[in-house]
Enzyme design. Structure first.
Site, short mmCIF file in Angstrom:
data_model
loop_
_atom_site.label_atom_id
_atom_site.label_comp_id
_atom_site.label_asym_id
_atom_site.label_seq_id
_atom_site.Cartn_x
_atom_site.Cartn_y
_atom_site.Cartn_z
N GLY A 166 -2.54 3.65 -3.99
CA GLY A 166 -3.23 4.51 -3.04
C GLY A 166 -4.62 3.92 -2.84
N VAL A 189 -8.08 2.43 -3.46
CA VAL A 189 -8.68 1.66 -4.55
C VAL A 189 -10.17 1.49 -4.24
CG1 VAL A 189 -8.65 -0.50 -5.85
CG2 VAL A 189 -6.52 0.42 -4.90
N TYR A 201 -1.45 -0.93 10.48
CA TYR A 201 -1.60 -1.41 9.10
C TYR A 201 -0.42 -0.95 8.24
CZ TYR A 201 -3.45 -1.31 4.30
OH TYR A 201 -3.62 -1.45 2.94
N LYS A 204 2.39 -3.01 5.85
CA LYS A 204 2.56 -2.79 4.41
C LYS A 204 3.98 -2.33 4.08
CE LYS A 204 -1.37 -4.29 3.22
NZ LYS A 204 -1.46 -5.52 2.44
N SER A 209 0.84 -1.19 0.00
CA SER A 209 0.00 0.00 0.00
C SER A 209 0.88 1.24 0.00
CB SER A 209 -0.88 0.00 1.25
OG SER A 209 -1.56 1.23 1.39
#
Length: 179
Positions: free
Chosen positions: A95, A97, A64, A68, A52
């Site tokens: 970015g 989605v 998170y 990533k 990400s």
């Protein structure tokens, strides 16, 4: 696939954080490790890891983003180890989605006009994979930012490849061998 714990790290329940880590990190490690031996034996194959843009510029307090960022680093490391095997690995760092996930999870969407379609992400990933890249960043604004952030790493990777080639040439020509 990904799991996002919505609470800030210091407020999130530990079991939810563990589930996020298991899906976003451990599953990537285990699935990549399970797939690579067969691909290497066949001399072909591709692994696509979903990272990400948050792995580069983390929203405050979300674990998170750390997971990533790990996917980016892991993919880069694995890609470097596959030189000459016919196997490729790439991390995709989009970015936002528009998959409907954010709406279903009650997360802010910030205006869908700037969001990427899943099809655009897949198309960009396959195009970058065909170019031999280990990183795909769909979305022009994200690509510009990541391009600036990746410059030092790209430089170091290039110097490492040059040093490896020089070392290989030296050994094959009967030059000095490392002690």
């Amino acid at each position: 696939a990904a799991v996002i714990v919505q609470e800030l790290f210091d407020e999130a329940p530990v079991p939810a954080l563990q589930e996020e880590l298991d899906v976003n990190v451990t599953a990537v490690l285990r699935l990549t490790r399970a797939a690579l031996p067969g691909m290497i034996a066949r001399g072909r194959g591709s692994v696509i890891n979903l990272s990400s843009f948050a792995g580069y510029l983390a929203p405050a307090g979300w674990s998170y983003a750390a997971g990533k960022a790990w996917v980016l680093s892991f993919t880069d490391t694995v890609a470097a180890s596959l030189h000459g095997t016919g196997v490729r690995v790439i991390a995709v760092a989009p970015g936002a989605v528009n998959t409907g996930y954010h709406q279903r999870a009650g997360l802010p969407t910030g205006g869908s006009a700037r969001w990427l379609t899943p099809e655009a992400v897949v198309d960009r990933c396959f195009a970058d994979l065909a170019r031999g890249r280990a990183l795909s960043v769909p979305g022009t604004p994200q690509r510009v930012v990541v391009g600036a952030l990746e410059l030092p790493r790209r430089t170091l990777r290039g110097l490492s490849r040059l040093a490896r080639r020089n070392r290989e040439r030296s050994v094959t020509r009967g030059g000095p061998r490392p002690a």
